[in-house]
Scaffold this motif. Structure first.
Motif, PDB file in Angstrom:
ATOM      1  N   LEU A   1       9.165  30.215  -6.579  1.00  0.00           N
ATOM      2  CA  LEU A   1       9.841  29.015  -6.090  1.00  0.00           C
ATOM      3  C   LEU A   1      11.297  29.335  -5.793  1.00  0.00           C
ATOM      4  N   VAL A   2      11.793  28.810  -4.671  1.00  0.00           N
ATOM      5  CA  VAL A   2      13.221  28.820  -4.394  1.00  0.00           C
ATOM      6  C   VAL A   2      13.615  27.379  -4.086  1.00  0.00           C
ATOM      7  N   LEU A   3      14.508  26.832  -4.886  1.00  0.00           N
ATOM      8  CA  LEU A   3      14.906  25.432  -4.780  1.00  0.00           C
ATOM      9  C   LEU A   3      16.390  25.372  -4.452  1.00  0.00           C
TER      10      LEU A   3
ATOM     11  N   GLY B   1      11.996  25.065  -1.112  1.00  0.00           N
ATOM     12  CA  GLY B   1      12.253  23.639  -0.961  1.00  0.00           C
ATOM     13  C   GLY B   1      13.734  23.355  -0.876  1.00  0.00           C
ATOM     14  N   TYR B   2      14.104  22.533   0.099  1.00  0.00           N
ATOM     15  CA  TYR B   2      15.500  22.144   0.278  1.00  0.00           C
ATOM     16  C   TYR B   2      15.659  20.652   0.018  1.00  0.00           C
ATOM     17  N   SER B   3      16.600  20.274  -0.841  1.00  0.00           N
ATOM     18  CA  SER B   3      16.911  18.870  -1.141  1.00  0.00           C
ATOM     19  C   SER B   3      15.648  18.134  -1.602  1.00  0.00           C
ATOM     20  N   LEU B   4      15.249  17.060  -0.929  1.00  0.00           N
ATOM     21  CA  LEU B   4      14.001  16.372  -1.297  1.00  0.00           C
ATOM     22  C   LEU B   4      12.822  17.335  -1.266  1.00  0.00           C
ATOM     23  N   GLY B   5      12.884  18.312  -0.369  1.00  0.00           N
ATOM     24  CA  GLY B   5      11.824  19.308  -0.307  1.00  0.00           C
ATOM     25  C   GLY B   5      11.691  20.115  -1.581  1.00  0.00           C
ATOM     26  N   GLY B   6      12.764  20.211  -2.366  1.00  0.00           N
ATOM     27  CA  GLY B   6      12.644  20.853  -3.662  1.00  0.00           C
ATOM     28  C   GLY B   6      11.711  20.087  -4.582  1.00  0.00           C
TER      29      GLY B   6
ATOM     30  N   LEU C   1       5.857  28.887   2.162  1.00  0.00           N
ATOM     31  CA  LEU C   1       5.806  27.503   2.609  1.00  0.00           C
ATOM     32  C   LEU C   1       7.207  26.901   2.572  1.00  0.00           C
ATOM     33  N   LEU C   2       7.515  26.072   3.572  1.00  0.00           N
ATOM     34  CA  LEU C   2       8.822  25.436   3.684  1.00  0.00           C
ATOM     35  C   LEU C   2       8.685  23.932   3.498  1.00  0.00           C
ATOM     36  N   ALA C   3       9.474  23.384   2.588  1.00  0.00           N
ATOM     37  CA  ALA C   3       9.502  21.934   2.351  1.00  0.00           C
ATOM     38  C   ALA C   3      10.903  21.433   2.675  1.00  0.00           C
ATOM     39  N   HIS C   4      11.020  20.646   3.752  1.00  0.00           N
ATOM     40  CA  HIS C   4      12.340  20.239   4.231  1.00  0.00           C
ATOM     41  C   HIS C   4      12.877  19.021   3.487  1.00  0.00           C
TER      42      HIS C   4
END
Length: 264
Positions: free
Chosen positions: A115-117, A93-98, A24-27
């Protein structure tokens, strides 16, 4: 009541060419799945069934009518996984997506495998709070040029910023101003008051914190604070500003896919 009444109102990005395990990708705030992960989507989809959703007010998702909540964004991301038949999944998750990724892991502990943050934080300190307050105010007023002139020098590393000519810098500012989505103010406002340290302490899955060492929007100290709060987290340093997908996409993709491959 949900900020977006129907789960179907969230636009989904799905890449299942490989038929591999779920990812899953959280931008990030002010971004979208395509803008934040587009340069590495092929790499991610080579070994994973990739699913992402665009937050309200960006991509194909209409703007919310109420303030956004991390729980809502987390639940929408998991709902997209459900729609694609993914029972278990890693979350990038990237930035806020983290923050969204952490909340997914906290709310669905039996379903998250890793998890990858990247370029993210456990809490909004005073500095980040002031920046995002100004971001939200300028975005709400439609002052996109001023907002771009605030964020460009914070988002780019010093090397990338100073490597531009005056004409190139102005072009980057204008492109950035034109790229802000309608929901950017809502995304920025969501940062205020964020403190996920209690959530992080309860998470027990393999985790990688990709620390963007030249980041002036989310400084390295805040990223390392997150890593310390997440039991057993590994840290990989990436010499880039806040935009790894723009400055070092290949190195970012290699770190993410290399870590996830270890768990298969």
């Amino acid at each position: 009541m949900s900020a977006i009444a129907s789960r179907d109102a969230y636009a989904r990005t799905v890449r299942k060419e490989s038929g591999g395990p779920g990812l899953l990708l959280a931008h990030g705030g002010g971004g979208s799945v395509e803008s934040n992960f587009g340069p590495i989507l092929d790499d991610l989809a080579a070994a994973h069934s990739v699913v992402g959703v665009d937050y309200p007010g960006t991509g194909g998702t209409p703007r919310a009518t109420q303030p956004l909540e991390l729980d809502e964004l987390a639940d929408q991301l998991v709902a997209a996984a459900d729609a694609e038949g993914l029972d278990r999944f890693a979350v990038l998750g990237y930035s806020l997506g983290g923050n969204v990724a952490v909340r997914v892991a906290a709310r669905y502990p039996g379903r998250v495998t890793a998890l990858v943050l990247t370029a993210t934080f456990a809490r909004a300190d005073h500095r980040l709070g002031l920046v995002t307050d100004l971001w939200a105010a300028l975005a709400e007023r439609g002052e996109n040029d001023l907002l771009a002139r605030l964020l460009v020098p914070l988002a780019l590393s010093e090397e990338a910023l100073e490597g531009l000519t005056s004409e190139e810098l102005e072009a980057v500012v204008q492109q950035t101003a034109e790229s802000f989505p309608p929901g950017g103010a809502d995304h920025a406002a969501l940062v205020a008051g964020v403190d996920l340290r209690a959530d992080l302490a309860r998470i027990d899955v393999p985790a990688l914190v990709v620390a963007t060492t030249e980041d002036r929007l989310v400084p390295l100290a805040r990223q390392l604070e997150l890593a310390r709060a997440l039991p057993g987290a590994r840290v990989a340093e990436l010499p880039t500003g806040h935009l790894p997908f723009a400055e070092r996409p290949r190195a970012w993709a290699d770190l993410v896919t290399g870590f996830l491959a270890q768990g298969r």
